[in-house]
Design a protein around this motif. Structure first.
Motif, PDB file in Angstrom:
ATOM      1  N   LEU A   1      82.269   8.799  51.063  1.00  0.00           N
ATOM      2  CA  LEU A   1      80.954   8.565  50.472  1.00  0.00           C
ATOM      3  C   LEU A   1      79.986   7.886  51.440  1.00  0.00           C
ATOM      4  O   LEU A   1      78.835   8.323  51.545  1.00  0.00           O
ATOM      5  CB  LEU A   1      81.078   7.772  49.166  1.00  0.00           C
TER       6      LEU A   1
ATOM      7  N   HIS B   1      78.530  10.444  53.663  1.00  0.00           N
ATOM      8  CA  HIS B   1      77.607  11.311  52.932  1.00  0.00           C
ATOM      9  C   HIS B   1      76.266  10.605  52.732  1.00  0.00           C
ATOM     10  O   HIS B   1      75.206  11.207  52.933  1.00  0.00           O
ATOM     11  CB  HIS B   1      78.228  11.720  51.589  1.00  0.00           C
TER      12      HIS B   1
ATOM     13  N   SER C   1      81.663  18.008  57.730  1.00  0.00           N
ATOM     14  CA  SER C   1      81.443  16.629  57.305  1.00  0.00           C
ATOM     15  C   SER C   1      82.737  15.819  57.355  1.00  0.00           C
ATOM     16  O   SER C   1      82.744  14.666  57.778  1.00  0.00           O
ATOM     17  CB  SER C   1      80.882  16.599  55.878  1.00  0.00           C
TER      18      SER C   1
ATOM     19  N   ALA D   1      83.025  14.703  44.224  1.00  0.00           N
ATOM     20  CA  ALA D   1      81.670  15.017  44.688  1.00  0.00           C
ATOM     21  C   ALA D   1      80.787  15.480  43.534  1.00  0.00           C
ATOM     22  O   ALA D   1      79.641  15.016  43.406  1.00  0.00           O
ATOM     23  CB  ALA D   1      81.718  16.085  45.776  1.00  0.00           C
TER      24      ALA D   1
ATOM     25  N   GLU E   1      77.516  20.202  51.124  1.00  0.00           N
ATOM     26  CA  GLU E   1      77.413  19.298  52.269  1.00  0.00           C
ATOM     27  C   GLU E   1      78.436  18.158  52.167  1.00  0.00           C
ATOM     28  O   GLU E   1      79.028  17.756  53.149  1.00  0.00           O
ATOM     29  CB  GLU E   1      75.996  18.733  52.331  1.00  0.00           C
ATOM     30  N   PHE E   2      78.635  17.647  50.967  1.00  0.00           N
ATOM     31  CA  PHE E   2      79.578  16.548  50.735  1.00  0.00           C
ATOM     32  C   PHE E   2      81.011  16.966  51.088  1.00  0.00           C
ATOM     33  O   PHE E   2      81.772  16.176  51.632  1.00  0.00           O
ATOM     34  CB  PHE E   2      79.510  16.157  49.248  1.00  0.00           C
ATOM     35  N   THR E   3      81.363  18.197  50.793  1.00  0.00           N
ATOM     36  CA  THR E   3      82.758  18.636  50.893  1.00  0.00           C
ATOM     37  C   THR E   3      83.056  19.547  52.082  1.00  0.00           C
ATOM     38  O   THR E   3      84.218  19.907  52.294  1.00  0.00           O
ATOM     39  CB  THR E   3      83.172  19.388  49.611  1.00  0.00           C
TER      40      THR E   3
ATOM     41  N   ARG F   1      74.287  10.672  55.891  1.00  0.00           N
ATOM     42  CA  ARG F   1      73.670  11.985  56.127  1.00  0.00           C
ATOM     43  C   ARG F   1      72.456  12.179  55.225  1.00  0.00           C
ATOM     44  O   ARG F   1      71.425  12.696  55.664  1.00  0.00           O
ATOM     45  CB  ARG F   1      74.685  13.104  55.895  1.00  0.00           C
TER      46      ARG F   1
ATOM     47  N   GLU G   1      73.976  20.000  47.956  1.00  0.00           N
ATOM     48  CA  GLU G   1      74.514  18.682  48.272  1.00  0.00           C
ATOM     49  C   GLU G   1      76.033  18.665  48.101  1.00  0.00           C
ATOM     50  O   GLU G   1      76.755  18.071  48.900  1.00  0.00           O
ATOM     51  CB  GLU G   1      73.887  17.598  47.398  1.00  0.00           C
ATOM     52  N   TYR G   2      76.518  19.332  47.069  1.00  0.00           N
ATOM     53  CA  TYR G   2      77.965  19.433  46.871  1.00  0.00           C
ATOM     54  C   TYR G   2      78.625  20.067  48.095  1.00  0.00           C
ATOM     55  O   TYR G   2      79.615  19.564  48.618  1.00  0.00           O
ATOM     56  CB  TYR G   2      78.284  20.257  45.613  1.00  0.00           C
TER      57      TYR G   2
END
Length: 99
Positions: free
Chosen positions: A82, A85, A47, A24, A41-43, A88, A38-39
């Motif tokens: 990905l 992500h 999610s 990420a 949210e990605f992890t 989103r 954003e990091y």
């Protein structure tokens, strides 16, 4: 001695969480950003839960990393996580455009 399956999954998830975090951060930097939100949210577990229990998802990543290496784990993340992500991010951008 055989490990308890729950304990083994937790161990793999602990490794997988780190691999996911590395992916990420690298992906975000490759986009020309340095974005802690954003990091996160990605992890985040919420999610990951789209694919199953977050611990299980991270365990898959950890197992791939241990068996096949970082490129295989990154390829799985790129294929499975990905796209979610990116979806989103797109939805977030659309909602911002409406305000």
């Amino acid at each position: 001695m055989t490990k308890d399956p729950v304990q083994r999954e937790r161990e793999l998830a602990w490794i997988g969480d780190s691999v996911l975090g590395l992916y990420a951060r690298q992906w975000i930097l490759d986009q020309g950003r340095y974005d802690a939100e954003e990091y996160s949210e990605f992890t985040r577990n919420q999610s990951l839960s789209v694919l199953g229990p977050p611990t299980s998802v991270e365990a898959i990543i950890g197992d791939l990393y241990l068996r096949e290496g970082l490129p295989a784990a990154f390829a799985w993340i790129e294929e499975k996580i990905l796209p979610l992500h990116l979806k989103r991010l797109s939805a977030k951008a659309r909602s911002r455009g409406r305000h």
